[in-house]
Design an enzyme around this catalytic site. Structure first.
Site, short mmCIF file in Angstrom:
data_model
loop_
_atom_site.label_atom_id
_atom_site.label_comp_id
_atom_site.label_asym_id
_atom_site.label_seq_id
_atom_site.Cartn_x
_atom_site.Cartn_y
_atom_site.Cartn_z
N CYS A 1 1.18 -0.94 0.12
CA CYS A 1 0.38 0.00 0.01
C CYS A 1 0.94 0.99 0.31
CB CYS A 1 -0.51 -0.03 0.94
SG CYS A 1 -2.73 1.03 1.16
N CYS B 1 -4.31 -1.04 -2.27
CA CYS B 1 -4.99 -0.11 -2.65
C CYS B 1 -4.24 0.22 -3.95
CB CYS B 1 -3.78 1.32 -1.42
SG CYS B 1 -2.57 1.62 -2.35
N CYS C 1 6.65 0.02 -9.28
CA CYS C 1 7.43 -0.93 -8.39
C CYS C 1 8.80 -1.79 -8.46
CB CYS C 1 6.65 -2.46 -8.12
SG CYS C 1 4.71 -2.06 -7.83
#
Length: 173
Positions: free
Chosen positions: A16, A92, A100
Site C-alpha cells: 500500500c 490500494c 514497483c
C-alpha cells in the site's frame, strides 16, 4: 508452486502507499489465518511512519503480536538478503498504479483494492466502523486465498484465482 505441510511457507507481500492500515491488517490476518502456510509481510511506497491505532485495534482480536507491526518501505523487500516473495498483493489503488521495484523470483501479483479506512471522516465510532468493515473485507479475501490448493494449481491458474479474489464484489461486507 509446490509446498507441503512440512515445506517452507509461501512468502506474501501486501503493498500500500503508506503501510499504516490496509496492508498492515492484511499482513496480520494472513499470518494469523494462514498459520504455518504463509509468511506475510507488508510495506509501502511512501510509508507513513506509524501504524494507525484503529488498524491496531482491528488486529488485536487476532492475537497477532503488536510488536511486529511497523511501517516499512517496499525497498526493504527488494534489497539483497530480503525474503524472496512468492506473491505480491497491492491493497490500494495508488500502490497498484506505481512503478514497483523488481522483485526477485518473479512472484505472482494481484490487486485487491480496498477503501482507505485511514481517510474516513466523522466521529471516532464512525471511523472505527470503516476500519471494521475493511478488516472484514480483507479477512474474507485472505480466507479464500488461504484455501487455494497451490500445490495442485499451475502458476497461471493461481494468478487467475488471485485476480478473481480481487475482482469479486461480494466482499463488501
Amino acid at each position: 508452486m509446490t509446498s507441503t505441510q512440512n515445506a517452507k511457507p509461501y512468502n506474501v507481500l501486501f503493498l500500500c502507499t503508506g503501510n499504516s492500515a490496509r496492508s498492515i491488517m492484511a499482513e496480520a490476518l494472513l499470518n494469523t489465518m494462514g498459520k504455518e502456510r504463509f509468511a506475510a509481510y507488508s510495506a509501502g511506497s511512501h510509508p507513513g511512519g506509524r501504524v494507525n491505532p484503529l488498524a491496531i485495534e482491528q488486529i488485536r482480536s487476532t492475537g497477532y503480536p503488536e510488536e511486529k507491526l511497523r511501517c516499512k518501505s517496499w525497498d526493504e523487500f527488494a534489497a539483497p538478503g530480503a525474503p524472496k516473495m512468492d506473491f505480491i498483493i497491492t491493497v490500494c489503488d495508488n500502490a497498484a498504479g506505481e512503478v514497483c521495484p523488481i522483485w526477485p523470483g518473479q512472484p505472482i501479483s494481484a490487486h485487491w483494492g480496498f477503501e482507505d479506512p485511514a481517510a474516513a471522516t466523522g466521529t471516532e465510532e464512525e471511523k472505527r466502523a470503516v476500519f471494521s468493515k475493511v478488516a472484514r473485507q480483507i479477512a474474507a479475501r485472505v480466507n479464500v486465498f488461504n484455501s487455494l490448493p497451490f500445490s495442485t494449481l499451475e502458476k497461471s491458474a493461481i494468478k487467475r484465482e488471485m485476480d478473481a479474489i480481487g475482482a469479486n464484489k461480494l466482499w463488501n461486507l
